[in-house]
Motif scaffolding. Structure first.
Motif, PDB file in Angstrom:
ATOM      1  N   ARG A 183       0.847  -1.189   0.000  1.00  0.00           N
ATOM      2  CA  ARG A 183       0.000   0.000   0.000  1.00  0.00           C
ATOM      3  C   ARG A 183       0.885   1.242   0.000  1.00  0.00           C
ATOM      4  O   ARG A 183       1.933   1.273   0.649  1.00  0.00           O
ATOM      5  N   LEU A 184       0.455   2.239  -0.733  1.00  0.00           N
ATOM      6  CA  LEU A 184       1.161   3.526  -0.811  1.00  0.00           C
ATOM      7  C   LEU A 184       0.179   4.635  -0.453  1.00  0.00           C
ATOM      8  O   LEU A 184      -0.916   4.702  -1.012  1.00  0.00           O
ATOM      9  N   THR A 185       0.561   5.501   0.474  1.00  0.00           N
ATOM     10  CA  THR A 185      -0.267   6.652   0.814  1.00  0.00           C
ATOM     11  C   THR A 185       0.339   7.914   0.209  1.00  0.00           C
ATOM     12  O   THR A 185       1.547   8.145   0.285  1.00  0.00           O
ATOM     13  N   SER A 186      -0.500   8.704  -0.441  1.00  0.00           N
ATOM     14  CA  SER A 186      -0.060   9.928  -1.103  1.00  0.00           C
ATOM     15  C   SER A 186      -0.292  11.132  -0.192  1.00  0.00           C
ATOM     16  O   SER A 186      -1.174  11.113   0.671  1.00  0.00           O
ATOM     17  N   SER A 187       0.480  12.164  -0.409  1.00  0.00           N
ATOM     18  CA  SER A 187       0.245  13.443   0.271  1.00  0.00           C
ATOM     19  C   SER A 187      -0.685  14.343  -0.529  1.00  0.00           C
ATOM     20  O   SER A 187      -0.945  15.475  -0.123  1.00  0.00           O
ATOM     21  N   PHE A 188      -1.216  13.824  -1.659  1.00  0.00           N
ATOM     22  CA  PHE A 188      -1.957  14.669  -2.587  1.00  0.00           C
ATOM     23  C   PHE A 188      -3.357  14.108  -2.859  1.00  0.00           C
ATOM     24  O   PHE A 188      -3.570  12.901  -2.811  1.00  0.00           O
ATOM     25  N   PRO A 189      -4.314  14.992  -3.166  1.00  0.00           N
ATOM     26  CA  PRO A 189      -5.667  14.537  -3.493  1.00  0.00           C
ATOM     27  C   PRO A 189      -5.748  14.017  -4.922  1.00  0.00           C
ATOM     28  O   PRO A 189      -4.965  14.403  -5.789  1.00  0.00           O
ATOM     29  N   LEU A 237       0.072  15.031   5.384  1.00  0.00           N
ATOM     30  CA  LEU A 237       1.338  15.436   5.998  1.00  0.00           C
ATOM     31  C   LEU A 237       1.886  14.400   6.980  1.00  0.00           C
ATOM     32  O   LEU A 237       2.902  14.619   7.625  1.00  0.00           O
ATOM     33  N   GLN A 238       1.202  13.248   7.073  1.00  0.00           N
ATOM     34  CA  GLN A 238       1.683  12.161   7.928  1.00  0.00           C
ATOM     35  C   GLN A 238       2.186  10.972   7.104  1.00  0.00           C
ATOM     36  O   GLN A 238       2.396   9.880   7.628  1.00  0.00           O
ATOM     37  N   ALA A 239       2.395  11.194   5.819  1.00  0.00           N
ATOM     38  CA  ALA A 239       2.786  10.101   4.922  1.00  0.00           C
ATOM     39  C   ALA A 239       4.132   9.489   5.312  1.00  0.00           C
ATOM     40  O   ALA A 239       4.304   8.256   5.282  1.00  0.00           O
ATOM     41  N   LEU A 240       5.093  10.323   5.676  1.00  0.00           N
ATOM     42  CA  LEU A 240       6.406   9.801   6.058  1.00  0.00           C
ATOM     43  C   LEU A 240       6.309   8.939   7.301  1.00  0.00           C
ATOM     44  O   LEU A 240       6.868   7.831   7.347  1.00  0.00           O
ATOM     45  N   ASP A 241       5.610   9.409   8.313  1.00  0.00           N
ATOM     46  CA  ASP A 241       5.480   8.638   9.554  1.00  0.00           C
ATOM     47  C   ASP A 241       4.834   7.284   9.289  1.00  0.00           C
ATOM     48  O   ASP A 241       5.268   6.260   9.826  1.00  0.00           O
ATOM     49  N   GLU A 296       3.670   0.483   3.242  1.00  0.00           N
ATOM     50  CA  GLU A 296       5.015   0.179   2.750  1.00  0.00           C
ATOM     51  C   GLU A 296       5.671   1.376   2.068  1.00  0.00           C
ATOM     52  O   GLU A 296       6.909   1.474   2.046  1.00  0.00           O
ATOM     53  N   MET A 297       4.848   2.273   1.480  1.00  0.00           N
ATOM     54  CA  MET A 297       5.385   3.373   0.691  1.00  0.00           C
ATOM     55  C   MET A 297       4.542   4.621   0.860  1.00  0.00           C
ATOM     56  O   MET A 297       3.381   4.554   1.287  1.00  0.00           O
ATOM     57  N   CYS A 298       5.129   5.751   0.488  1.00  0.00           N
ATOM     58  CA  CYS A 298       4.363   6.992   0.360  1.00  0.00           C
ATOM     59  C   CYS A 298       4.879   7.778  -0.842  1.00  0.00           C
ATOM     60  O   CYS A 298       5.968   7.513  -1.349  1.00  0.00           O
ATOM     61  N   HIS A 299       4.073   8.733  -1.279  1.00  0.00           N
ATOM     62  CA  HIS A 299       4.425   9.630  -2.388  1.00  0.00           C
ATOM     63  C   HIS A 299       4.223  11.029  -1.851  1.00  0.00           C
ATOM     64  O   HIS A 299       3.094  11.434  -1.545  1.00  0.00           O
ATOM     65  N   THR A 300       5.320  11.780  -1.713  1.00  0.00           N
ATOM     66  CA  THR A 300       5.249  13.004  -0.922  1.00  0.00           C
ATOM     67  C   THR A 300       6.358  13.968  -1.298  1.00  0.00           C
ATOM     68  O   THR A 300       7.281  13.622  -2.042  1.00  0.00           O
ATOM     69  N   ALA A 301       6.242  15.183  -0.793  1.00  0.00           N
ATOM     70  CA  ALA A 301       7.318  16.168  -0.902  1.00  0.00           C
ATOM     71  C   ALA A 301       8.027  16.204   0.447  1.00  0.00           C
ATOM     72  O   ALA A 301       7.404  16.525   1.467  1.00  0.00           O
ATOM     73  N   THR A 302       9.298  15.873   0.470  1.00  0.00           N
ATOM     74  CA  THR A 302       9.974  15.693   1.756  1.00  0.00           C
ATOM     75  C   THR A 302      10.137  16.996   2.533  1.00  0.00           C
ATOM     76  O   THR A 302      10.408  16.958   3.736  1.00  0.00           O
ATOM     77  N   TYR A 303       9.933  18.141   1.883  1.00  0.00           N
ATOM     78  CA  TYR A 303      10.046  19.381   2.661  1.00  0.00           C
ATOM     79  C   TYR A 303       8.880  19.564   3.625  1.00  0.00           C
ATOM     80  O   TYR A 303       8.893  20.473   4.460  1.00  0.00           O
ATOM     81  N   TYR A 304       7.859  18.710   3.540  1.00  0.00           N
ATOM     82  CA  TYR A 304       6.793  18.767   4.526  1.00  0.00           C
ATOM     83  C   TYR A 304       7.293  18.405   5.929  1.00  0.00           C
ATOM     84  O   TYR A 304       6.620  18.682   6.923  1.00  0.00           O
ATOM     85  N   TYR A 305       8.470  17.780   6.000  1.00  0.00           N
ATOM     86  CA  TYR A 305       8.923  17.212   7.265  1.00  0.00           C
ATOM     87  C   TYR A 305      10.110  17.963   7.869  1.00  0.00           C
ATOM     88  O   TYR A 305      10.900  17.398   8.605  1.00  0.00           O
TER      89      TYR A 305
END
Length: 362
Positions: free
Chosen positions: A34-40, A79-83, A91-100
């Motif tokens: 499963r991959l969680t995105s930071s985007f709609p 904004l909790q994708a990394l955590d 198992e994965m996320c798709h995100t902009a790392t500057y959120y963290y």
């Protein structure tokens, strides 16, 4: 060949096949992640990077390796994708790392920082200049490994309810701005607000914030910012080329067969290229529509850009004095940027500038 020798060869071949088949099967297990995105989902270009990557992974493994993509909020907030990835919720996320940057400001360097790298430089640094090794040395401390899975190109500088002519006009302005760029603008008097993409429009509409930046014309038009703020500024000097990463839980990555690791890495690289291509296709038309609809397009003044650059350099010095990871990464990025712009000044910039002037002359 004698019949006896032929039988020996045939038997040996059969034995080899008997050994090889299970080995191949074992190297291609059925895996569902499963991959969680930071985007709609509504932002089809940036959200779509993860979908494209997952589709190609499935196709290259005959559907044995499947990655199910979830939009922001479906599993965890954007904004909790990394955590969620580092703790194994997904198992994965798709995100902009500057959120963290709240965890560590070093995260911002591998997404986008003020006056950083443009999209082509980002790719060059990552794939050829050692940026990948620096980034994943840092990401490892947070239990993940990263791969670029999209780039927006240079972004716009945001939507404002009022015209911004000078640094003084920024004082007290409540602005949605992601990542470490908010810390830079805070030095110029801005009150930064970090909001996920889906929360920006209602906040701008209600006047909870005075300004907001997101990505560029195509996505901004979809989110309707032009309906609640008339002034549209450029360039987004804090995001010369935003890298959108797929981050994978490090234990899960290490558990993959080597061929699956290669497939996943290559699917990410392809999605990285195609996202930039899609934005380059879609942004011009969207910008034309916005301006035709009454949007007031404005450049940031040189006064604002110079003040922002000064504030940026001050912030890098402050963070570097107390964060060794940040210091190592920002210095490497700046050194790479210097050499790249030496080349850009000779060829790329000269060519593009002439082409732009020729276009405006008709």
């Amino acid at each position: 060949m004698k019949r006896r020798d032929f039988l020996k060869v045939t038997a040996a071949g059969a034995a080899t096949a008997a050994v090889a088949s299970p080995a191949i099967a074992q190297s291609s297990p059925e895996i569902k992640w499963r991959l969680t995105s930071s985007f709609p989902k509504s932002l089809d270009t940036i959200y779509g990077g993860a979908e494209l990557m997952a589709k190609q992974v499935a196709e290259m493994t005959d559907n044995k390796f499947q990655i199910q993509v979830f939009a922001a909020g479906e599993v965890v907030p954007g904004l909790q994708a990394l955590d969620a990835t580092s703790n194994g919720t997904v198992e994965m996320c798709h995100t902009a790392t500057y959120y963290y940057v709240g965890k560590d400001p070093t995260f911002a360097i591998y997404a986008a920082v003020p006056f950083g790298l443009n999209a082509r430089m980002q790719n060059s640094w990552w794939y050829q200049g050692g940026g990948d090794k620096l980034a994943n040395e840092f990401f490892k401390k947070h239990g993940v490994i990263g791969h670029p899975c999209g780039n927006t190109g240079t972004q716009m500088g945001g939507w404002f309810r009022k015209e911004i002519k000078s640094v003084a006009d920024l004082s007290g302005l409540k602005m949605r701005i992601g990542g470490i760029a908010g810390q830079v603008l805070a030095k110029l008097g801005v009150v930064p607000q970090q909001l996920a993409g889906g929360d920006i429009y209602p906040s701008l509409e209600k006047g909870t914030i005075d300004a907001a930046e997101w990505i560029g014309p195509y996505d901004d038009e979809k989110l309707g910012f032009n309906k609640v703020a008339p002034y549209y500024y450029y360039p987004g000097f804090w995001e010369g080329g935003l890298v959108v990463h797929s981050l994978t839980n490090l234990e899960k990555w290490n558990s993959l067969p080597k061929n699956y690791q290669a497939i996943l890495a290559n699917a990410n690289a392809n999605a990285n290229t195609l996202m930039a291509a899609r934005y380059d296709l879609q942004n011009p038309g969207a910008l034309k529509r916005l301006v035709a609809g009454g949007t007031q397009l404005r450049p940031y003044s040189n006064e604002i850009l110079e003040a922002a650059l000064k504030a940026t350099n001050e912030l890098w010095a402050e963070i570097s004095a107390k964060n060794a990871d940040f210091k190592k990464s920002i210095e490497a990025m700046q050194a790479y940027r210097g050499d790249e712009y030496l080349w850009w000044q000779v060829a790329e910039y000269t060519f593009d500038s002439f082409q732009i002037r020729s276009r405006t002359r008709g």
